[in-house]
Write a protein that holds these residues in place. Sequence first.
Motif, PDB file in Angstrom:
ATOM      1  N   HIS A 120      88.192  71.408  36.271  1.00 58.37           N
ATOM      2  CA  HIS A 120      87.132  70.830  37.096  1.00 58.37           C
ATOM      3  C   HIS A 120      86.344  69.879  36.203  1.00 58.37           C
ATOM      4  O   HIS A 120      85.813  70.288  35.161  1.00 58.37           O
ATOM      5  CB  HIS A 120      86.224  71.932  37.647  1.00 58.37           C
ATOM      6  N   VAL A 121      86.274  68.617  36.588  1.00 64.52           N
ATOM      7  CA  VAL A 121      85.682  67.596  35.725  1.00 64.52           C
ATOM      8  C   VAL A 121      84.250  67.945  35.329  1.00 64.52           C
ATOM      9  O   VAL A 121      83.849  67.796  34.169  1.00 64.52           O
ATOM     10  CB  VAL A 121      85.724  66.214  36.410  1.00 64.52           C
ATOM     11  N   GLY A 122      83.470  68.448  36.272  1.00 64.48           N
ATOM     12  CA  GLY A 122      82.054  68.672  36.021  1.00 64.48           C
ATOM     13  C   GLY A 122      81.732  69.812  35.092  1.00 64.48           C
ATOM     14  O   GLY A 122      80.640  69.843  34.492  1.00 64.48           O
ATOM     15  N   THR A 125      83.622  70.038  30.395  1.00 61.75           N
ATOM     16  CA  THR A 125      82.890  69.621  29.201  1.00 61.75           C
ATOM     17  C   THR A 125      81.392  69.651  29.489  1.00 61.75           C
ATOM     18  O   THR A 125      80.983  69.639  30.652  1.00 61.75           O
ATOM     19  CB  THR A 125      83.276  68.183  28.787  1.00 61.75           C
ATOM     20  N   PRO A 126      80.551  69.679  28.453  1.00 60.38           N
ATOM     21  CA  PRO A 126      79.103  69.631  28.692  1.00 60.38           C
ATOM     22  C   PRO A 126      78.662  68.384  29.438  1.00 60.38           C
ATOM     23  O   PRO A 126      77.754  68.440  30.270  1.00 60.38           O
ATOM     24  CB  PRO A 126      78.511  69.663  27.270  1.00 60.38           C
ATOM     25  N   ALA A 127      79.305  67.241  29.170  1.00 64.93           N
ATOM     26  CA  ALA A 127      78.923  65.993  29.830  1.00 64.93           C
ATOM     27  C   ALA A 127      79.400  65.944  31.275  1.00 64.93           C
ATOM     28  O   ALA A 127      78.779  65.301  32.131  1.00 64.93           O
ATOM     29  CB  ALA A 127      79.474  64.795  29.058  1.00 64.93           C
ATOM     30  N   GLY A 128      80.511  66.601  31.567  1.00 61.14           N
ATOM     31  CA  GLY A 128      81.028  66.627  32.929  1.00 61.14           C
ATOM     32  C   GLY A 128      81.501  65.283  33.443  1.00 61.14           C
ATOM     33  O   GLY A 128      81.250  64.928  34.598  1.00 61.14           O
ATOM     34  N   THR A 129      82.207  64.523  32.609  1.00 62.97           N
ATOM     35  CA  THR A 129      82.663  63.185  32.995  1.00 62.97           C
ATOM     36  C   THR A 129      84.143  62.999  32.659  1.00 62.97           C
ATOM     37  O   THR A 129      84.726  63.767  31.885  1.00 62.97           O
ATOM     38  CB  THR A 129      81.865  62.097  32.245  1.00 62.97           C
ATOM     39  N   PHE A 130      84.736  61.940  33.247  1.00 69.12           N
ATOM     40  CA  PHE A 130      86.110  61.577  32.898  1.00 69.12           C
ATOM     41  C   PHE A 130      86.217  61.249  31.413  1.00 69.12           C
ATOM     42  O   PHE A 130      87.174  61.654  30.741  1.00 69.12           O
ATOM     43  CB  PHE A 130      86.558  60.366  33.718  1.00 69.12           C
ATOM     44  N   HIS A 174      81.086  59.016  41.498  1.00 64.52           N
ATOM     45  CA  HIS A 174      80.338  58.097  40.634  1.00 64.52           C
ATOM     46  C   HIS A 174      79.745  58.815  39.427  1.00 64.52           C
ATOM     47  O   HIS A 174      79.735  58.266  38.312  1.00 64.52           O
ATOM     48  CB  HIS A 174      79.241  57.412  41.449  1.00 64.52           C
ATOM     49  N   SER A 175      79.252  60.029  39.612  1.00 60.91           N
ATOM     50  CA  SER A 175      78.630  60.748  38.500  1.00 60.91           C
ATOM     51  C   SER A 175      79.654  61.187  37.454  1.00 60.91           C
ATOM     52  O   SER A 175      79.286  61.506  36.319  1.00 60.91           O
ATOM     53  CB  SER A 175      77.864  61.973  39.019  1.00 60.91           C
ATOM     54  N   TYR A 176      80.944  61.200  37.797  1.00 62.46           N
ATOM     55  CA  TYR A 176      81.994  61.514  36.826  1.00 62.46           C
ATOM     56  C   TYR A 176      82.382  60.299  35.981  1.00 62.46           C
ATOM     57  O   TYR A 176      83.042  60.445  34.955  1.00 62.46           O
ATOM     58  CB  TYR A 176      83.254  61.999  37.539  1.00 62.46           C
ATOM     59  N   GLY A 177      82.023  59.112  36.450  1.00 57.87           N
ATOM     60  CA  GLY A 177      82.433  57.896  35.764  1.00 57.87           C
ATOM     61  C   GLY A 177      83.103  56.891  36.674  1.00 57.87           C
ATOM     62  O   GLY A 177      83.506  55.808  36.223  1.00 57.87           O
TER      63      GLY A 177
END
Length: 612
Positions: A120-122, A125-130, A174-177
């Motif tokens: 799950h992208v979010g 990782t701590p940043a939660g991005t692609f 959008h919030s993922y990148g």
Amino acid sequence: MTAPSWQLDLGATPSPAGTRFRVWAPRAKTVSVIGAGETAHELPLHREGEYFVGQSTDFRAGDRYRYLLDGTLLRPDPASRCQPEGVHGPSQVVDLTGFAWSDADWRGIDLTDLITYELHVGTFTPAGTFAAIIEELEYLVELGITAIELMPVGQFPGSRNWGYDGVYPYAPQHSYGGHAGLKQLVDACHRKGLAVVLDVVYNHLGPEGNYLHAFAPYFTDRYRTPWGEAVNFDGPYSDGVRHYVVANALHWLTEYHVDALRLDAIHGIFDFSPRHILRELAEAVHELSEELGRPLQVIAESDLNDVRTITPVDRGGHGLDAQWADDFHHALRAFLTGERQGYYGDFGAFSQLVTAFREGFVYSGQYSPFRKRRHGSSTATAPPRQLLVFAQNHDQIGNRPRGDRLGAVLTADQLRLVAAAVILSPYLPLIFMGEEYGEPAPFPYFVSHGDSALVDAVRRGRREEFATFAWQGEIPDPQGEATFRAARLDRTLRDREPHCRLLAFYRELFRLRRELPPLRRPSRAGTGITAFGREQVLVMVRSADAETLVCLFNFSAGEQALPLPGPAGRYRKLVDSAAEPWGGAGSPAAGHTAATALVLLAPFSAVVYRKE
């Protein structure tokens, strides 16, 4: 990588001659494009059949816009490539041709070679991005993964969501990148030799921000799904819906270079037309695969145990490449944990675990007490490479009250046994993020809706769902940010005891899976399953390229001494889950040899021997 001839004909497509707009709106009398923000332009579109089309140099990449229907309704683009202000904001014109791809030499991954890591992208990782995932790719390669599977990334409400509430299937979150971030991730994966599987949702769209009703009859009340109205695949105006969905699939594969699609919950797709939408989609993907000269796969998730999903079209099936085999998980979990709530009530016997190893499906036409009817069809003629198996995934963890993982109920010995059962099985293995080192963080269901009534409905729905399972305990608030934060992985655990030992064991299993022909080439012809019911030991003999392996799985709490089956001769031990390097209590080390006589198995252990 060959450039595709297929081009998306929906939404906004910029070019030097101006941006072309095309939207399906069969019931509208007039449609115009209205610029948003600093772009105050208006472009009236003209009708072409059920579509409205127009082109203007006033709109360029980066401009924001909405459609005005019949002079009254201002709505975002159903085929929006970007929603920079969220699901309720304007769409944005995007130039998808400007990215500098570096994967020209990428030739894809064959289905047989898939070792899938679902994430799950979010919360990965701590940043939660692609972009943050790119930093973890080397770790996944060293682990032995050959493909990552992204949970749905289509634009959803807010910034916290599993992704199955998406309402813009063409717009990466959008919030993922956004679109640029997803392309960078796929490109980086291909440079590392990793395929990318994308989870897509064609059985429903989320309620918040879903403006499709204003444009056309995308949905129908003829069928009901767990998520409300069904997608209209076979009623009046369904041609436009089918085009929207098939084009979306090809869009991910061409514009984003994705390698495979995982179709969510196809049991929620209703289509009684002569050419089922699943067949139409699979055929379009396979035609594209032929053109591009690289494998492209369509993988289904289904609650039906219906082998027609993966049966070739010329034999009456839908022709998909593979599907998830939930029964393997259910048999494994129910036997080891003793759980009998809900659908687990259909499982729990050792004999069912043996059936799962032999056939993939446990229910292939037998009576299901949970469903109170006969369920499933036989996979006896389906190649093992067409079934994906797992011990954990987002559903089987997240659809529990607290989202607890297997590590909350199984011992370390049992976790290693489960890993070996999945990875060494005759089927394609899938693991869920963090599983490989025993991540303790839960993965509960979470959302960030802006509609308070919808939030209340989600909370109520979760309580009602778990009531039918008779599960007890507090349910984390799906809307609470703390619920989302609790699901984030703690990557520092990889270097700590006992997590690092479990991680090393997963690496070794994946190495064996990749390097040994009997494990690398799933085949029913080269696989034999023997069960010792009283001892609760399952023995799997696998042969390929004149090489024979014997894999023994002791699912009992006691030591077991059993004859080593297989051709007569001496066998060299390759791995034993009870060995000290993996965190076990100790056993003869790898390299130990045994004849076709008695071998000793530690409680809840898995051992692999190779004939010398």
